[in-house]
Design an enzyme around this catalytic site. Structure first.
Site, PDB file in Angstrom:
ATOM      1  N   ARG A   5      -9.842   0.678   8.791  1.00 41.44           N
ATOM      2  CA  ARG A   5      -9.464  -0.682   9.169  1.00 41.44           C
ATOM      3  C   ARG A   5     -10.591  -1.413   9.890  1.00 41.44           C
ATOM      4  O   ARG A   5     -10.439  -2.582  10.229  1.00 41.44           O
ATOM      5  CB  ARG A   5      -8.237  -0.635  10.065  1.00 41.44           C
TER       6      ARG A   5
ATOM      7  N   LYS B 123       0.829  -1.211   0.000  1.00 41.63           N
ATOM      8  CA  LYS B 123       0.000   0.000   0.000  1.00 41.63           C
ATOM      9  C   LYS B 123       0.868   1.269   0.000  1.00 41.63           C
ATOM     10  O   LYS B 123       0.612   2.188  -0.766  1.00 41.63           O
ATOM     11  CB  LYS B 123      -0.946   0.021   1.227  1.00 41.63           C
TER      12      LYS B 123
ATOM     13  N   ARG C 179      10.846  -0.848  12.390  1.00 44.54           N
ATOM     14  CA  ARG C 179       9.509  -1.061  12.941  1.00 44.54           C
ATOM     15  C   ARG C 179       9.475  -2.332  13.779  1.00 44.54           C
ATOM     16  O   ARG C 179       9.672  -3.425  13.269  1.00 44.54           O
ATOM     17  CB  ARG C 179       8.477  -1.158  11.804  1.00 44.54           C
TER      18      ARG C 179
ATOM     19  N   ARG D 212      -1.149  -9.398  13.384  1.00 47.82           N
ATOM     20  CA  ARG D 212      -1.671  -8.356  12.487  1.00 47.82           C
ATOM     21  C   ARG D 212      -2.558  -8.982  11.409  1.00 47.82           C
ATOM     22  O   ARG D 212      -3.584  -8.409  11.036  1.00 47.82           O
ATOM     23  CB  ARG D 212      -0.521  -7.565  11.877  1.00 47.82           C
TER      24      ARG D 212
ATOM     25  N   ARG E  58      11.376  -6.093   5.306  1.00 51.32           N
ATOM     26  CA  ARG E  58      11.255  -4.671   5.644  1.00 51.32           C
ATOM     27  C   ARG E  58      11.717  -4.408   7.083  1.00 51.32           C
ATOM     28  O   ARG E  58      12.333  -3.380   7.367  1.00 51.32           O
ATOM     29  CB  ARG E  58       9.788  -4.229   5.464  1.00 51.32           C
TER      30      ARG E  58
HETATM   31  O1  C5P Z   1      -0.949   0.824   8.049  1.00 46.64           O
HETATM   32  P1  C5P Z   1       0.271   0.369   8.807  1.00 46.64           P
HETATM   33  O2  C5P Z   1       0.593  -1.059   8.558  1.00 46.64           O
HETATM   34  O3  C5P Z   1       1.422   1.278   8.658  1.00 46.64           O
HETATM   35  O4  C5P Z   1      -0.176   0.468  10.348  1.00 46.64           O
HETATM   36  C1  C5P Z   1       0.717   0.081  11.362  1.00 46.64           C
HETATM   37  C2  C5P Z   1      -0.038  -0.142  12.640  1.00 46.64           C
HETATM   38  O5  C5P Z   1      -0.731   1.055  13.034  1.00 46.64           O
HETATM   39  C3  C5P Z   1      -1.142  -1.188  12.588  1.00 46.64           C
HETATM   40  O6  C5P Z   1      -0.637  -2.508  12.709  1.00 46.64           O
HETATM   41  C4  C5P Z   1      -2.000  -0.781  13.773  1.00 46.64           C
HETATM   42  O7  C5P Z   1      -1.374  -1.179  14.998  1.00 46.64           O
HETATM   43  C5  C5P Z   1      -1.943   0.729  13.692  1.00 46.64           C
HETATM   44  N1  C5P Z   1      -3.094   1.242  12.907  1.00 46.64           N
HETATM   45  C6  C5P Z   1      -4.342   1.265  13.516  1.00 46.64           C
HETATM   46  N2  C5P Z   1      -5.431   1.713  12.831  1.00 46.64           N
HETATM   47  C7  C5P Z   1      -5.322   2.168  11.560  1.00 46.64           C
HETATM   48  C8  C5P Z   1      -4.055   2.161  10.930  1.00 46.64           C
HETATM   49  C9  C5P Z   1      -2.940   1.678  11.639  1.00 46.64           C
HETATM   50  O8  C5P Z   1      -4.478   0.855  14.666  1.00 46.64           O
HETATM   51  N3  C5P Z   1      -6.407   2.614  10.913  1.00 46.64           N
HETATM   52 MG    MG Z   2       2.140   1.033   5.020  1.00 43.19          MG
END
Ligand code: C5P
Ligand code: MG
Length: 193
Positions: free
Chosen positions: A89, A14, A134, A146, A128
């Protein structure tokens, strides 16, 4: 406005594809994960709260994330539209996004969903994690959590948008450029003629 939700599990690409889409279509990138990580780095109240969830691979509570998104959108001067990367989400987040956009007389144009095999996702995330710093990319148990959260809480959004005829699945394996080409075809199918 052209408002695109870029959807898919962790590691689907993404962020990588967002960068190419905003360049081509002049959209504003809203990566909720990036905004959280920026706040964590700067040790803001929001960052301290979010870190407790993110490091375990859990979702930050809807109310917190929804407020952050509403704030970001209200401060954005770009009226061409947004790429939503990692948001919504949950169904509650999807409903909030509709409400926020409605206030600007706008809507979600389309959800582009990147489809990638789970083994490939784990491989990409661990790779990554070697350089991203991270915490949530470095531990296979956190990565699996996740995916579980994605299955339970996030994947129902596919139906939420397909019920509105807004869902477009895109094959997310192959080279970055091939995937980008597929995304552009999907976007252009949704643009006014
Ligand atoms: O989108 P990304 O993978 O960068 O998000 C990293 C973390 O941020 C997710 O695993 C979650 O813990 C948190 N997150 C969230 N709600 C969202 C986007 C991200 O809790 N809408
Ligand atoms: Mg991302």
């Amino acid at each position: 406005m052209l408002n695109i939700i870029l959807f898919g599990p962790p590691g689907a690409g993404k962020g990588t594809q967002s960068a190419k889409i905003i360049e081509k279509y002049g959209l504003t990138h809203l990566s909720t994960g990036d905004v959280f990580r920026y706040n964590i780095k700067n040790e803001t109240d929001l960052g301290i709260l979010a870190k407790a969830y993110i490091d375990k691979g859990e979702l930050v509570p809807d109310e917190v994330t929804n407020n952050m998104v509403a704030d970001f959108i209200s401060r954005s001067a770009n009226d061409k539209g947004f790429i939503f990367d990692g948001y919504p989400r949950t169904i509650a987040q999807g409903q909030n996004l509709d409400a926020v956009l409605q206030k600007m007389k706008a809507t979600v144009t389309t959800m582009i969903a990147l489809e990638v095999d789970e083994n490939e996702l784990v491989k990409r995330l661990l790779e990554r994690g070697k350089t991203s710093g991270r915490v949530d990319d470095q531990n296979e148990d956190t990565i699996r959590n996740r995916f579980k959260v994605y299955q339970q809480e996030t994947s129902p959004l596919a139906h939420f948008y397909s019920d509105q005829n807004k869902y477009m699945g895109v094959h997310g394996m192959g080279t970055i450029d091939d995937i980008f080409e597929r995304i552009c075809l999907a976007i252009e199918a949704k643009l006014p003629a």
